[in-house]
Design a protein around this motif. Structure first.
Motif, PDB file in Angstrom:
ATOM      1  N   UNK A   1       0.836  -1.206   0.000  1.00  0.00           N
ATOM      2  CA  UNK A   1       0.000   0.000   0.000  1.00  0.00           C
ATOM      3  C   UNK A   1       0.869   1.253   0.000  1.00  0.00           C
ATOM      4  N   UNK A   2       1.861   1.284   0.877  1.00  0.00           N
ATOM      5  CA  UNK A   2       2.716   2.461   0.986  1.00  0.00           C
ATOM      6  C   UNK A   2       3.538   2.681  -0.281  1.00  0.00           C
ATOM      7  N   UNK A   3       4.030   1.618  -0.888  1.00  0.00           N
ATOM      8  CA  UNK A   3       4.832   1.762  -2.108  1.00  0.00           C
ATOM      9  C   UNK A   3       4.000   2.338  -3.242  1.00  0.00           C
ATOM     10  N   UNK A   4       2.714   1.986  -3.286  1.00  0.00           N
ATOM     11  CA  UNK A   4       1.830   2.570  -4.302  1.00  0.00           C
ATOM     12  C   UNK A   4       1.500   4.027  -3.973  1.00  0.00           C
ATOM     13  N   UNK A   5       1.276   4.305  -2.686  1.00  0.00           N
ATOM     14  CA  UNK A   5       0.938   5.669  -2.287  1.00  0.00           C
ATOM     15  C   UNK A   5       2.090   6.639  -2.534  1.00  0.00           C
ATOM     16  N   UNK A   6       3.320   6.148  -2.467  1.00  0.00           N
ATOM     17  CA  UNK A   6       4.470   7.020  -2.717  1.00  0.00           C
ATOM     18  C   UNK A   6       4.450   7.609  -4.127  1.00  0.00           C
ATOM     19  N   UNK A   7       3.736   6.963  -5.030  1.00  0.00           N
ATOM     20  CA  UNK A   7       3.630   7.469  -6.396  1.00  0.00           C
ATOM     21  C   UNK A   7       2.556   8.545  -6.527  1.00  0.00           C
ATOM     22  N   UNK A   8       1.774   8.730  -5.458  1.00  0.00           N
ATOM     23  CA  UNK A   8       0.670   9.697  -5.471  1.00  0.00           C
ATOM     24  C   UNK A   8       1.047  10.892  -4.603  1.00  0.00           C
ATOM     25  N   UNK A   9       1.837  11.792  -5.145  1.00  0.00           N
ATOM     26  CA  UNK A   9       2.414  12.893  -4.362  1.00  0.00           C
ATOM     27  C   UNK A   9       1.367  13.841  -3.787  1.00  0.00           C
ATOM     28  N   UNK A  10       0.235  14.005  -4.473  1.00  0.00           N
ATOM     29  CA  UNK A  10      -0.796  14.905  -3.969  1.00  0.00           C
ATOM     30  C   UNK A  10      -1.678  14.256  -2.920  1.00  0.00           C
ATOM     31  N   UNK A  11      -1.566  12.941  -2.786  1.00  0.00           N
ATOM     32  CA  UNK A  11      -2.424  12.194  -1.878  1.00  0.00           C
ATOM     33  C   UNK A  11      -1.714  11.800  -0.588  1.00  0.00           C
ATOM     34  N   UNK A  12      -0.424  11.492  -0.686  1.00  0.00           N
ATOM     35  CA  UNK A  12       0.297  10.941   0.452  1.00  0.00           C
ATOM     36  C   UNK A  12       1.746  11.398   0.457  1.00  0.00           C
ATOM     37  N   UNK A  13       2.261  11.669   1.663  1.00  0.00           N
ATOM     38  CA  UNK A  13       3.674  12.016   1.822  1.00  0.00           C
ATOM     39  C   UNK A  13       4.228  11.284   3.035  1.00  0.00           C
ATOM     40  N   UNK A  14       5.389  10.668   2.845  1.00  0.00           N
ATOM     41  CA  UNK A  14       6.147  10.086   3.951  1.00  0.00           C
ATOM     42  C   UNK A  14       7.378  10.957   4.148  1.00  0.00           C
ATOM     43  N   UNK A  15       7.390  11.719   5.239  1.00  0.00           N
ATOM     44  CA  UNK A  15       8.482  12.647   5.521  1.00  0.00           C
ATOM     45  C   UNK A  15       9.477  11.963   6.462  1.00  0.00           C
ATOM     46  N   UNK A  16      10.741  11.997   6.080  1.00  0.00           N
ATOM     47  CA  UNK A  16      11.793  11.321   6.832  1.00  0.00           C
ATOM     48  C   UNK A  16      12.778  12.333   7.426  1.00  0.00           C
ATOM     49  N   UNK A  17      13.407  11.910   8.521  1.00  0.00           N
ATOM     50  CA  UNK A  17      14.502  12.675   9.114  1.00  0.00           C
ATOM     51  C   UNK A  17      15.725  11.767   9.155  1.00  0.00           C
ATOM     52  N   UNK A  18      16.864  12.296   8.663  1.00  0.00           N
ATOM     53  CA  UNK A  18      18.119  11.552   8.694  1.00  0.00           C
ATOM     54  C   UNK A  18      19.138  12.292   9.553  1.00  0.00           C
ATOM     55  N   UNK A  19      20.040  11.529  10.159  1.00  0.00           N
ATOM     56  CA  UNK A  19      21.091  12.141  10.956  1.00  0.00           C
ATOM     57  C   UNK A  19      22.298  12.468  10.077  1.00  0.00           C
ATOM     58  N   UNK A  20      23.378  12.896  10.707  1.00  0.00           N
ATOM     59  CA  UNK A  20      24.566  13.303   9.953  1.00  0.00           C
ATOM     60  C   UNK A  20      25.197  12.126   9.198  1.00  0.00           C
TER      61      UNK A  20
END
Length: 261
Positions: free
Chosen positions: A174-193
């Motif tokens: 589900x999430x892999x498909x939603x990642x293609x729908x930028x106006x519908x879903x966003x997964x925001x990530x935080x990375x360290x140094x």
């Protein structure tokens, strides 16, 4: 405000297809008001009148009488699974008969108009402090853009359940498909140094409303407050929207976090 659910047909099609559920759309007119309804489930096991983002009745009825009428019509057509999840700004506490079928899950609703007027002064001091400390870490904030990043986040999400007691599961397909729908879903990530993912949050977008779907932090680096940085980014980036629904809280600690904004 009554239209604070998420009735996105596109989202439900992706979700139900992967879960092998039927999806039915109904439009009902009650006292001159049109209600858009999405039912998900099966004719054998029954249909839910709820989905991610609370009730799938849009707009949610203003009275118990109207809600009963809708449920009565639908129950004559389909096997309905109860209870119904009510909009978090509705209150049927004075009607015990309604409460038998309505599960009021409390949440925090952040109205962007308040943020436009007051800025971060509307947040508690501890929130502003945690946002400032997260910024001082020089963390990298980005939108998930690859399957590799999604897999890395899901590993963090699944590991975090060992510590927070959550039983909620996320579906990779589900999430892999939603990642293609930028106006519908966003997964925001935080990375360290070291370019390692330490936090991530998923948001669903519907019209000018946002639903805070899920979040997870690397337990060993939870003091970095990556989730605070993400939420502040979403609020600032989409402050011209109508509201942010923080979602149901599975624990008192999560509820406390959400109500501090």
């Amino acid at each position: 405000m009554t239209n604070n659910g998420f009735n996105s047909m596109e989202f439900q099609q992706i979700f139900c297809h992967n879960k092998k559920l039927e999806l039915i759309q109904e439009n009902l007119s009650i006292k001159g008001r049109i209600y858009k309804i999405l039912l998900s489930g099966s004719s054998k096991d029954g249909f839910f009148l709820q989905n991610i983002g609370y009730s799938s009745i849009i707009p949610f009825p203003d009275s118990g009488e109207e809600l009963f009428k809708i449920i009565s019509i639908l129950s004559n057509r389909y096997p309905i699974i109860f209870p119904v999840i009510s909009s978090p700004v509705k209150n049927f506490q004075q009607n015990s008969s309604v409460l038998r079928i309505v599960d009021e899950k409390k949440t925090q609703i952040l109205f962007f108009n308040d943020y436009r007027n007051f800025g971060d002064s509307m947040f508690k001091n501890t929130v502003r402090t945690d946002i400032r400390r997260a910024k001082e870490k020089n963390l990298i904030l980005k939108e998930c853009s690859s399957i590799e990043e999604l897999k890395a986040f899901l590993e963090i999400f699944n590991n975090s359940k060992k510590y927070n007691g959550s039983t909620y599961c996320l579906d990779f397909n589900i999430l892999s498909q939603l990642l293609q729908k930028k106006d519908l879903f966003k997964l925001i990530l935080v990375k360290d140094k070291q370019n390692q993912i330490i936090s991530g949050s998923g948001f669903i977008f519907f019209n000018k409303n946002i639903f805070y779907w899920f979040n997870a932090n690397d337990y060993e680096k939870r003091e970095y407050r990556g989730n605070y940085l993400i939420l502040f980014y979403i609020i600032e980036m989409f402050k011209d929207f109508d509201f942010l629904n923080m979602g149901y809280s599975a624990s008192k600690n999560i509820e406390k976090f959400k109500k501090s904004w």
